[in-house]
Design an enzyme around this catalytic site. Sequence first.
Site, PDB file in Angstrom:
ATOM      1  N   SER A  43       0.870  -1.179   0.000  1.00 32.38           N
ATOM      2  CA  SER A  43       0.000   0.000   0.000  1.00 32.38           C
ATOM      3  C   SER A  43       0.904   1.226   0.000  1.00 32.38           C
ATOM      4  CB  SER A  43      -0.913  -0.006   1.229  1.00 32.38           C
ATOM      5  OG  SER A  43      -0.158   0.040   2.409  1.00 32.38           O
ATOM      6  N   HIS A 156      -3.544  -5.924   2.725  1.00 32.27           N
ATOM      7  CA  HIS A 156      -2.618  -6.955   3.220  1.00 32.27           C
ATOM      8  C   HIS A 156      -3.284  -8.309   3.443  1.00 32.27           C
ATOM      9  CE1 HIS A 156       0.421  -3.788   4.904  1.00 32.27           C
ATOM     10  NE2 HIS A 156       0.336  -3.790   3.594  1.00 32.27           N
ATOM     11  N   GLN A 164      -6.394  -1.812   7.340  1.00 31.54           N
ATOM     12  CA  GLN A 164      -5.256  -2.667   7.017  1.00 31.54           C
ATOM     13  C   GLN A 164      -4.606  -3.324   8.243  1.00 31.54           C
ATOM     14  OE1 GLN A 164      -2.394  -1.273   3.853  1.00 31.54           O
ATOM     15  NE2 GLN A 164      -1.038  -1.100   5.619  1.00 31.54           N
ATOM     16  N   GLU A 165      -4.472  -2.552   9.331  1.00 25.57           N
ATOM     17  CA  GLU A 165      -3.713  -3.088  10.469  1.00 25.57           C
ATOM     18  C   GLU A 165      -4.360  -2.744  11.801  1.00 25.57           C
ATOM     19  OE1 GLU A 165       0.318  -1.585  10.030  1.00 25.57           O
ATOM     20  OE2 GLU A 165       0.081  -1.792   7.864  1.00 25.57           O
ATOM     21  N   GLU A 206       1.631  -9.291   7.019  1.00 26.98           N
ATOM     22  CA  GLU A 206       2.484  -8.906   8.147  1.00 26.98           C
ATOM     23  C   GLU A 206       2.300  -9.833   9.335  1.00 26.98           C
ATOM     24  OE1 GLU A 206       1.724  -4.731   8.656  1.00 26.98           O
ATOM     25  OE2 GLU A 206       2.842  -4.271   6.830  1.00 26.98           O
ATOM     26  N   ASP A 243      -3.883   1.189  11.658  1.00 30.84           N
ATOM     27  CA  ASP A 243      -3.496   1.824  10.392  1.00 30.84           C
ATOM     28  C   ASP A 243      -4.642   1.558   9.428  1.00 30.84           C
ATOM     29  OD1 ASP A 243      -2.467   2.824   8.092  1.00 30.84           O
ATOM     30  OD2 ASP A 243      -0.800   1.414   7.908  1.00 30.84           O
ATOM     31  N   GLU A 289      -2.994   5.619  12.392  1.00 26.09           N
ATOM     32  CA  GLU A 289      -2.207   5.961  11.199  1.00 26.09           C
ATOM     33  C   GLU A 289      -3.110   6.054   9.975  1.00 26.09           C
ATOM     34  OE1 GLU A 289       0.953   3.115  10.680  1.00 26.09           O
ATOM     35  OE2 GLU A 289       1.049   3.495   8.534  1.00 26.09           O
ATOM     36  N   ASP A 316       1.400   8.443   7.114  1.00 29.21           N
ATOM     37  CA  ASP A 316       2.285   7.534   6.373  1.00 29.21           C
ATOM     38  C   ASP A 316       2.279   7.939   4.898  1.00 29.21           C
ATOM     39  OD1 ASP A 316       3.551   5.401   5.128  1.00 29.21           O
ATOM     40  OD2 ASP A 316       2.062   3.897   5.662  1.00 29.21           O
ATOM     41  N   LYS A 341       9.721   5.259   7.125  1.00 33.58           N
ATOM     42  CA  LYS A 341      10.132   4.082   6.361  1.00 33.58           C
ATOM     43  C   LYS A 341      11.334   4.472   5.517  1.00 33.58           C
ATOM     44  CE  LYS A 341       5.441   2.231   5.664  1.00 33.58           C
ATOM     45  NZ  LYS A 341       4.232   2.441   4.822  1.00 33.58           N
ATOM     46  N   HIS A 369       8.512  -1.190   9.414  1.00 34.62           N
ATOM     47  CA  HIS A 369       8.841  -2.172   8.385  1.00 34.62           C
ATOM     48  C   HIS A 369       7.988  -1.893   7.133  1.00 34.62           C
ATOM     49  CE1 HIS A 369       5.142  -4.872   9.435  1.00 34.62           C
ATOM     50  NE2 HIS A 369       4.865  -3.604   9.489  1.00 34.62           N
ATOM     51  N   ARG A 370       8.134  -2.727   6.092  1.00 34.72           N
ATOM     52  CA  ARG A 370       7.212  -2.733   4.966  1.00 34.72           C
ATOM     53  C   ARG A 370       6.496  -4.075   4.957  1.00 34.72           C
ATOM     54  NH1 ARG A 370       7.319   1.972   1.719  1.00 34.72           N
ATOM     55  NH2 ARG A 370       5.183   1.215   1.487  1.00 34.72           N
ATOM     56  N   SER A 371       5.394  -4.139   4.206  1.00 36.80           N
ATOM     57  CA  SER A 371       4.660  -5.408   4.205  1.00 36.80           C
ATOM     58  C   SER A 371       5.451  -6.516   3.494  1.00 36.80           C
ATOM     59  CB  SER A 371       3.281  -5.230   3.580  1.00 36.80           C
ATOM     60  OG  SER A 371       3.375  -4.590   2.339  1.00 36.80           O
ATOM     61  N   LYS A 392       6.921  -0.344  14.451  1.00 31.04           N
ATOM     62  CA  LYS A 392       5.836  -1.149  13.898  1.00 31.04           C
ATOM     63  C   LYS A 392       6.486  -2.197  13.028  1.00 31.04           C
ATOM     64  CE  LYS A 392       3.056   0.136  10.223  1.00 31.04           C
ATOM     65  NZ  LYS A 392       1.856   0.563   9.491  1.00 31.04           N
TER      66      LYS A 392
HETATM   67  O1  LIG Z   1       1.011   0.945   5.288  1.00 24.73           O
HETATM   68  C1  LIG Z   1       1.962   0.612   5.995  1.00 24.73           C
HETATM   69  O2  LIG Z   1       2.172   1.224   7.024  1.00 24.73           O
HETATM   70  C2  LIG Z   1       2.931  -0.450   5.554  1.00 24.73           C
HETATM   71  C3  LIG Z   1       3.616  -1.210   6.629  1.00 24.73           C
HETATM   72  O3  LIG Z   1       2.764  -1.791   7.556  1.00 24.73           O
HETATM   73  O4  LIG Z   1       2.394  -1.280   4.581  1.00 24.73           O
HETATM   74  P1  LIG Z   1       3.093  -1.285   3.130  1.00 24.73           P
HETATM   75  O5  LIG Z   1       4.514  -1.679   3.351  1.00 24.73           O
HETATM   76  O6  LIG Z   1       2.303  -2.283   2.325  1.00 24.73           O
HETATM   77  O7  LIG Z   1       2.980   0.105   2.598  1.00 24.73           O
HETATM   78 MG   LIG Z   2       0.581   2.698   6.716  1.00 28.63          MG
END
Ligand SMILES: O=C(O)[C@@H](CO)OP(=O)(O)O
Ligand SMILES: [Mg+2]
Length: 426
Positions: A43, A156, A164-165, A206, A243, A289, A316, A341, A369-371, A392
């Site tokens: 994303s 995800h 998403q999270e 994740e 998130d 987020e 983000d 990131k 991190h990234r997904s 995270k």
């Molecule tokens: O949106 C996010 O914050 C990230 C990490 O959790 O996802 P993605 O790496 O897919 O952008």
């Molecule tokens: Mg995010």
Amino acid sequence: MTSRIAAVDALEILDSRGNPTVRVFVELENGTCAAASVPSGASTGENEAIELRDNNSTRYNGKGVRTAVDNVTKIIAPEIVGYPAENQAAIDRLMIELDGSENKANLGANAILGVSMAVARAAADSLGMPLYRYLGGCGACRLPVPMMNILNGGAHADNSVDFQEFMAVPIGFDSFSEGLRAVAETFHALKKLLNSRGLATGVGDEGGFAPNLGSNEEAMEVILEAIKKAGYQPGTDIAMALDSAASSFSPDLKSSYDLKWSGGGTLTSDAMVELVKKWATDYPIVSWEDPLAEGDWDGFNKITAQIGDRAQIVGDDIFVTNTRYIERGIAWKTANSVLIKLNQIGTVTETIEAIRRCRDAGWSYVISHRSGETEDTFIADFSVAMDGGQIKTGSASRSDRVAKYNRLLEIEHELGQEARYYWRKP
Ligand SMILES: O=C(O)[C@@H](CO)OP(=O)(O)O
Ligand SMILES: [Mg+2]
């Protein structure tokens, strides 16, 4: 023998989704050799630095991971050989100039970041220092509060959850290890609960469970129950962080929100703000987020004005770890926190600069991190070095994520009595 760079190499490896990504090796004249691997998101924000990734059309046309690898070995390597590895900022600047674009589209942010991280690690190794100490100095002793992702939805996972999270945050503990244990126990309790209801316990990218639930509220309810089942008090011992990744359900990225599973269809930005406010009141949410999409600066401003005194509003996709957008956000009071990131901006130096802006403004920042991840634990050391206070990095069920938690446990162990751990309210 000095710490000058003697050689740089790169190869294509796989990330946690089984997609190609870049690993870089940096060797110094004194014999030190260090490696770094680059993660990748699903994303992604529109304004992220451009990585050269593979899809059906890019793999063989000079824009995929193999090109990034070639760019490291054929273009970047000859230029940086001979530089002392401690000259991180100069090396990063040189790569930015070599690339010559606004967003690292020529050499690829994945090529540049791989070199940048491997250079930092080589410099630390050559000085005989752990990475967190090299990057953070002698004051680097604060372990981040983990935001453990225990339930996945959105981009995800293939389930019926819009956001998403959903993360568990151990805010009421005295040490990283105790906090981590509590959220890992919550993760197990959640699995049992889902099982007992006949819901799936397969995991998303994740590592959070990805059951088919009827709504975001149902997800939050079951998490509250899991926290209690694990023997903890929601909101005191363990709080929730979300998130939404709202860009992923906003077709125009700014004014309409298509909540497929909760909220009853398409919402305006104002309606979304109201819903976020309601949920932030009904549930013990300490951090939210991307509650709005990346183009919805007004919506972000509104939600920050309304709940920013009690919840961390983390940008983000809207800030993409880029000082240009972070500065605008600070001036406009768009949020009060930034998700950090490394691969959104593409060098270690620029990431540190983004964090500096946050600190200057009194904003918090969350190292992420990234997904699509690898076993590389750079962000664990980086979070301690940056004194960020939060990280995270997924759930306790995927080794690419657990590697980061385990590295943090090692750092805590090494710091012994010097280790610090606390949750700082927004
Ligand atoms: O949106 C996010 O914050 C990230 C990490 O959790 O996802 P993605 O790496 O897919 O952008
Ligand atoms: Mg995010």
